[in-house]
Design an enzyme around this catalytic site. Structure first.
Site, PDB file in Angstrom:
ATOM      1  CE  LYS A  23       0.683  -5.858  16.572  1.00 42.34           C
ATOM      2  NZ  LYS A  23      -0.373  -5.028  17.167  1.00 42.34           N
ATOM      3  NE  ARG A  93      -1.058  -7.215  21.068  1.00 37.02           N
ATOM      4  CZ  ARG A  93      -1.927  -6.520  21.819  1.00 37.02           C
ATOM      5  NH1 ARG A  93      -2.990  -6.003  21.259  1.00 37.02           N
ATOM      6  NH2 ARG A  93      -1.714  -6.354  23.104  1.00 37.02           N
ATOM      7  N   GLY A 102      -6.983  -5.182  11.713  1.00 36.63           N
ATOM      8  CA  GLY A 102      -8.173  -6.009  11.855  1.00 36.63           C
ATOM      9  C   GLY A 102      -8.221  -7.212  10.944  1.00 36.63           C
ATOM     10  CG  MET A 104      -3.881 -11.547   9.539  1.00 33.76           C
ATOM     11  SD  MET A 104      -2.153 -11.614   9.083  1.00 33.76           S
ATOM     12  CE  MET A 104      -1.629  -9.982   9.522  1.00 33.76           C
ATOM     13  NE  ARG A 337      -1.471   1.314  13.811  1.00 35.39           N
ATOM     14  CZ  ARG A 337      -2.372   0.344  13.829  1.00 35.39           C
ATOM     15  NH1 ARG A 337      -2.042  -0.887  13.464  1.00 35.39           N
ATOM     16  NH2 ARG A 337      -3.607   0.586  14.216  1.00 35.39           N
ATOM     17  CG  HIS A 454     -19.474   0.966 -22.187  1.00 31.90           C
ATOM     18  ND1 HIS A 454     -20.356   2.001 -22.021  1.00 31.90           N
ATOM     19  CD2 HIS A 454     -18.694   1.293 -23.246  1.00 31.90           C
ATOM     20  CE1 HIS A 454     -20.142   2.913 -22.954  1.00 31.90           C
ATOM     21  NE2 HIS A 454     -19.135   2.510 -23.714  1.00 31.90           N
ATOM     22  CB  SER A 763       1.640   6.589 -27.083  1.00 35.82           C
ATOM     23  OG  SER A 763       0.813   6.687 -25.946  1.00 35.82           O
ATOM     24  CB  CYS A 830      -1.915   6.869 -23.831  1.00 36.54           C
ATOM     25  SG  CYS A 830      -1.981   5.682 -25.181  1.00 36.54           S
ATOM     26  CE1 TYR A 850       2.506  10.577 -23.169  1.00 38.76           C
ATOM     27  CE2 TYR A 850       4.527  11.207 -24.304  1.00 38.76           C
ATOM     28  CZ  TYR A 850       3.260  10.660 -24.334  1.00 38.76           C
ATOM     29  OH  TYR A 850       2.736  10.189 -25.502  1.00 38.76           O
TER      30      TYR A 850
END
Lengths: 876, 876
Positions: A23, A93, A102, A104, A337, A454, A763, A830, A850
């Site tokens: 802000k 603020r 909202g 703080m 913003r 689970h 992996s 993985c 990957y």
């Protein structure tokens, strides 16, 4: 030079977000752009951090600096604090680096006391306005700074309205407001034993402290954890000159977006209220007008605002969310913003901004939060139908998506009825034996268990909708119904559940499927062009594999072979294998499983169209496959021609003190080589068959789980290669295959150089690596992790977001050591973390080849990988 | 240049042990010293390794090299392989780098066939000798090379003796021997389907291969594991010209030590047999004469031998164990090596060799195997009494020492009767609730459980005698007796158990206590002068602490506070604390425990005479303290004024899936800060009291267990320092104390730099670090570790000997990271590994400040630390 803790708006700029908060930085930026911003100053985030370090006190030099800047502000505004002739009134603020709407606290109208209020009344010729402002200030200050409940003050107002026989605050006149001020102050004194502070400077300092403190309020802490915001950032405080939208019919206040935050449409979108303060808009007592209507009400102001909005969007090159106030015909900008938006809007805006030439593709790719995509990837309730429905209960939003179907209370019934109907499986809690029922069902609802139960973990893995831990439900499993309050839902009745919100509805709400088309498709194509990190999927069935492939998966990083064995037609042979007492018996049972496994792998290879597929050998402890209920044990004993006692003894002998640290993973292959042999045969034969049938060149990757010592891998690899090479030779074909290992045991990570002498790929199984690295199991950690968050020991869930400092360090170390031995070693992840955007970025940065994640997270990972590449290009 | 795989004895020397094995190197060294050694050659350990690498084949170039050296040997000896006129006969013996007596195979008389035997008969004029040698060769070769059982051949001999009506082999004549050769060869052919090999070269090659193979026989593998010998070393093979002690009354064979291996007395010690081969000495058919008597029988040979013995001892500067043969009046040395000796002898010899000026103290310190000391540190049976006794059963030697006492079957009874009598606690298996009984008893005998069972681990920690897993016993616990076969032992009957051998005896065998005096004391003083690594102890009671102090402990590295709570007078308050539902209830229960804990710590501080004491806060999961038996639960519920169901529900709520990875360690202090507060209070108050009373300057070290993240330590440290500082201030005294942590969670090791910002010391908990690092729990690993050893995946037990490559790497990493943050951080180890000599050496090498081990291992660790310093001086 000592550190500077306070900045005038005119001293800052938009790049100083870390120091001034979002802000504050934007107020400074708008000031620099010459926009009409009520002036003031920002106290930095560092002052907040310092405040907490100094045991919640403001250091004298910072206090002095605040007063110094207050003086400068007075000069700029031409008003003075506490001066009844020309009083400076301010808002105080919070403003953190990241937007925390909202979370703080805010105090308006600070600077008022009896004298100033009287002066203000004279100055504005509006006594009601002056005392209304004053009573609002007392109320806010008491609430925020002194922790006196807002409700108590509302109670006093209600009493007065009752006495006067009116209903609305607006019906109270100036005298009433003045009386309210008196009553509020009296109430304050009765509670606090001291007068309400009259010195505006004291008011200011107390308000600043309160904002600093609010950084650590429970709401804010929870919000930060959910949004990965470190507590070390702190919040800045903005002290800004007040402007008033409630000074008559030439005043007003409003909020607007430069584009529609729900759809992304390029058109000013928002609302305003004349003769009102921001609070009134929020309170919803009067219905606001749409921003278009401002054009009719105050055309010049509208034009000025529209121009500012356009300038701001151009300047920030993103959709803006703005607050403004009109005071006596004059427009003031209070905030701008980058606006929050729905996933659909985010995609449209990103694609549009590129088309408009405002952003490059590289820039646009950063404008969509990867996690947001989730909402577009699961079936959703038909929006119109949903509006008509009211939830009957709420559980935890354990796995996103919407589902609707007939209720069944056992996996068997779910499977049976799923052949003809849509089904929702409702269980107290699920166990591995329910897997088949979970697959068959549209969604799963459990009464017990948390986000890591689970049911939740398995459902997320499948991308199936799940609401977990819905304690509102009273189960009557044997009588086949459940109740919620007075409502009774019987087996076969329809319910609908929303795994994204945790809501449960009676009756059927139709759902619509997800697809990647239009802007979404365009955007994902850009992501794929950019990224260097590949994205694979974790999939155990041809259906999952096909789904992931349609979501853009470039291979399978993890096929767990154990889920396949829980199917009703397989578990008998699996159990026979487990309770075998000789190698011959075991081989006979395995021979029954072989064609089924081979069929599974053929299906998966076909679904993946020749992409690489990593298959993990059997991993879980064998006792997981055996029944625990006496009746089930008896039934199995009868099936197997054993006595109950013999079977029970066998089951008991498999009991483990710490199953997570027990006889599982590669340890199974070492003690029962014939299992690894059968699985290798199934994999290799399937690859040969599919290559022949489809003309693919599938290169299966066989993964040995839970390796901690290179000798374990060496031993199992020898079983694999001996078996595979013989089959390949016999078939007279060419088939390349790889043998590698999970790195999921800490010792494997630190000895990865040795392990890489045998492994052709690693992996990272970061689920287990997290459990063993931290020394707590996911199943048990629920008992204390709550306290860990409350006490700020952990700021995020290490099972959701990879702990980069510790577990990530092990991963990085293993990569470096592995590459030292085998420079071309193939590296992937993985664990469930593979679909978490921050983890994807980490994996990109440490150079993995990957990530692999559940099918529904594939698009998220693709975007996260593209963002990581933009932030930190690999081929710099 | 290609590698040399074969060495003539005259080409090697004593320093080539790695390549030539111990026996080969020493034969070479004796050859160089001009001693009468039958000549030959050694095939290197590298050839053995190569043999196994090449799938158990001897490479052609090695085969050629062996034949080349056979030629050279023939030349040196002036005899020829297979030449009936002047045949070369050889022995083929294994010889590894480390002595592995009896573990591998030997073949004598190799080179014989029908023709050579006939020639030999002529040459020696001794047909019986020739055919006796021949039949022995066939027997050995068939056994070692062809795996035909020795017993079958013995059976043929027995048949012949029966037929002739004689009893001894010596009663068989030349014709009988010739007949035996025929029968043996026929038997061989019937079994193998081929003639016994007649070509001496083939015989030689097959014998060499058999020795190589024997390196991997099960006996050898087990021996290596027990003695930490890597399988990669391989064995050498010595091919040596035969000499014969059975060529008449001017021939003989014997074994001797330069000093007495049982007592260390400086005097030739040994025995010999005239007209005999080595085998005959072993067979024990004739009684050998003592080595002194050789002086009378063959004075010149005796003098020559005594001189050689003296030369060898001087040369090797250590007591020698020698084998010799006299062939027709001529002495031949067949072997010399440093002799095995008892612990007492080892100490005396080391001290004597220094006094004689043969060794420096630094050298002498290496002459005693640290583990040997164990036998001197526990009570032992009176040797004379033991000779009269016969074991009734055998279990596992789970914790060394001897114990005798009356049998009791419950911890309560054991405690009760221990007040007046010596007691042996007999249990099916023990649990934490038995601790008090185990303390009270002289020894513990269990029916179930292995070397790492609860009973075994706890007993070793206490230094108490324990025989575990004695499956011979049939327990009748409720009727208070047990049976072994027909024998019934009732409650109150005496038994005696030997924890060093696993033997169980009926009746009482008196024991004698250990003490460190005489040579032992002198030697340990030298060790203490040399070593730079401090040795502390793990002790939970004043008695253990005092014991360890008398054994030279320089402080306590680990006091576990949980054992204290199992005492009958404390467990009620502990349980009350656990089932509390409010903080107030919990504090009330803790208030009852406070004075008891304080008293414990006072006792321990006093016993340690002001040395540093590290106290670990409560560690185990709370459910360990609660009863599991329904009757016990009811009793506790009654005590606590709860219903059975409420208590059962509370106990159930504490159930964990993986207790090792559950709610324990510092996680308890985080969720129940009041426990840490109470413990801190007890520690600090005890230190203040003892310092006042005794004038000590105790610096208590408070240790936080199971830390994985610096924030955990930070949180708990804050509780500790807040509590401690307030008490110290209130008492108006000066008291220094330290706060540190166990490093036992892998994540702690890799983030030790962060943890060191809060920790003033690290103590490596290598038990848990091993479990979590490998990902297997000690309780569960028993199910597969056996296979791991059999399949050579592990060569040693990672719970006994620290895995330096993996877990040790984590320890080393943590030391380096910790020192980077805090250069003066104090570093120690308190896992059970702290008493293992190889681990002590590792700890020395990575620069730890101390090791901590159970009291009975303190002297072992002191010696191991001294040896480590000699091998790798810290102040180089």
């Amino acid at each position: 030079m000592s550190k500077k803790y306070v900045y005038l708006f005119s001293e800052g700029n938009g790049s100083m977000r870390e120091l001034l908060g979002g802000k504050g930085a934007n107020l400074a930026e708008m000031t620099n752009l010459g926009m009409p911003v009520p002036q003031g100053f920002t106290i930095t985030t560092e002052a907040c951090t310092r405040y907490h370090e100094d045991n919640r006190t403001i250091a004298p030099e910072i206090e002095a600096e605040i007063y110094e800047y207050l003086g400068k502000m007075e000069e700029i505004c031409g008003k003075k604090f506490g001066d009844p002739e020309n009083p400076l009134l301010v808002s105080v603020r919070s403003g953190a680096r990241a937007s925390m709407p909202g979370m703080m606290d805010t105090i308006l109208n600070l600077g008022l006391n009896d004298t100033v209020a009287e002066g203000l009344a004279k100055l504005t010729q509006n006594e009601r306005f002056a005392y209304d402002s004053y009573r609002r200030f007392i109320q806010m200050f008491s609430d925020v700074v002194m922790e006196l409940s807002k409700k108590d003050f509302e109670g006093i107002i209600d009493e007065m309205k009752a006495k006067k026989g009116v209903k609305l605050d607006t019906e109270l006149d100036a005298a009433d407001m003045k009386e309210l001020v008196r009553l509020f102050k009296a109430y304050y004194k009765s509670k606090k034993g001291a007068d309400f502070p009259t010195d505006p400077k004291i008011q200011l300092l107390e308000a600043v402290k309160a904002v600093f403190r609010s950084w650590e309020n429970p709401r804010a802490i929870v919000y930060r954890r959910m949004n990965d915001i470190p507590s070390s950032w702190g919040t800045a405080v903005n002290v800004q000159s007040m402007v008033y939208g409630n000074m008559g019919n030439d005043s007003g206040t409003g909020v607007a977006f430069t584009r529609n935050p729900a759809t992304g449409e390029k058109k000013l979108y928002g609302e305003f209220l004349m003769n009102a303060q921001g609070e009134d808009v929020v309170a919803g007592i009067r219905t606001p007008q749409t921003i278009d209507q401002l054009h009719e009400v105050m055309p010049e102001v509208y034009d000025q605002f529209a121009k500012i909005a356009h300038t701001l969007e151009d300047h920030y090159r993103d959709m803006q969310d703005m607050e403004f106030t009109i005071e006596k015909g004059k427009l003031y900008m209070l905030q701008t913003r980058n606006g929050k938006r729905t996933a659909a809007a985010a995609l449209k805006i990103a694609v549009d901004l590129v088309a408009e030439g405002m952003l490059t593709k590289r820039e646009a790719i950063l404008k969509v939060e990867p996690k947001q995509l989730d909402s577009l990837l699961h079936p959703q309730f038909d929006a119109a139908e949903l509006k008509k429905a009211t939830p009957i209960a709420h559980g935890l939003p354990a796995s996103p998506g919407a589902a609707c179907g007939k209720v069944y209370f056992s996996a068997e019934e779910a499977v049976e009825h799923a052949k003809t109907d849509k089904v929702v499986l409702v269980r107290l809690e699920t166990s591995p034996e329910d897997i088949e029922g979970m697959y068959a069902a549209q969604g799963v609802l459990t009464v017990r268990g948390g986000m890591t139960s689970h049911a939740a973990v398995v459902a997320r893995g499948m991308g199936a909708c799940c609401v977990a831990g819905c304690g509102d439900i009273n189960m009557h499993e044997e009588e086949k119904y459940f109740t919620v309050g007075d409502l009774r839902i019987n087996e076969g009745d329809y319910i609908s559940i929303d795994g994204s919100t945790g809501a449960v509805y009676a009756g059927a709400i139709p759902t619509v499927d997800a697809s990647i088309t239009g802007d979404f498709e365009t955007f994902m194509e850009w992501a794929d062009e950019l990224r260097t990190l590949k994205v694979r999927t974790n999939a155990d069935t041809p259906a999952d594999a096909a789904h992931a492939y349609s979501f853009g998966a470039q291979g399978i990083g993890l096929t767990r072979t154990e889920h396949m064995f829980f199917n009703a037609d397989r578990i008998p042979a699996m159990r026979e294998m487990i309770v075998s007492s000789t190698v011959e018996q075991r081989k006979a049972a395995l021979a029954k499983l072989l064609p089924m496994q081979r069929g599974d792998f053929e299906g998966i290879f076909e679904a993946m169209q020749g992409c690489p597929v990593t298959i993990r050998l059997l991993d879980p402890p064998l006792h997981e496959f055996l029944p625990t209920d006496p009746a089930d044990i008896q039934a199995l004993a009868d099936d197997m021609g054993m006595t109950y006692d013999d079977l029970k003894a066998k089951i008991d002998s498999l009991h483990e003190f710490n199953p997570m640290l027990g006889h599982r993973g590669c340890r199974l292959a070492i003690t029962y080589p014939e299992i690894a042999e059968m699985q290798t045969r199934a994999i290799i034969e399937a690859a040969i068959n599919v290559n022949k049938k489809c003309g693919f060149h599938v290169v299966p990757e066989i993964m040995v789980p839970l390796v901690g010592h290179v000798n374990e891998l060496k031993y199992v690899k020898n079983i694999i290669t001996t078996t595979a090479d013989a089959i390949i030779k016999e078939a007279g074909v060419e088939l390349k295959y790889l043998v590698g290992t999970m790195i999921e045991v800490p010792r494997a990570a630190v000895t990865a150089d040795e392990i890489a002498t045998e492994a052709e790929f690693f992996s990272f199984g970061t689920n287990d690596l997290t459990q063993m690295g931290f020394g707590f199991s996911r199943d048990d950690a629920g008992k204390f992790l709550g306290e860990y968050y409350d006490k700020k020991i952990f700021e995020s869930d290490p099972f959701a977001k990879l702990d980069q400092d510790g577990i990530g360090k092990l991963v990085k170390m293993a990569c470096e050591l592995g590459r030292k031995t085998r420079p071309d070693i193939h590296l992937g992840i993985c664990g469930e973390h593979g679909g978490d955007p921050s983890t994807v970025e980490f994996c990109h940065n440490i150079g993995l080849d990957y990530v692999s994640c559940s099918p529904f997270r594939v698009p998220i990972a693709r975007l996260a990988a593209a963002q990581a590449e933009v932030k930190n290009p690999r081929n710099k």
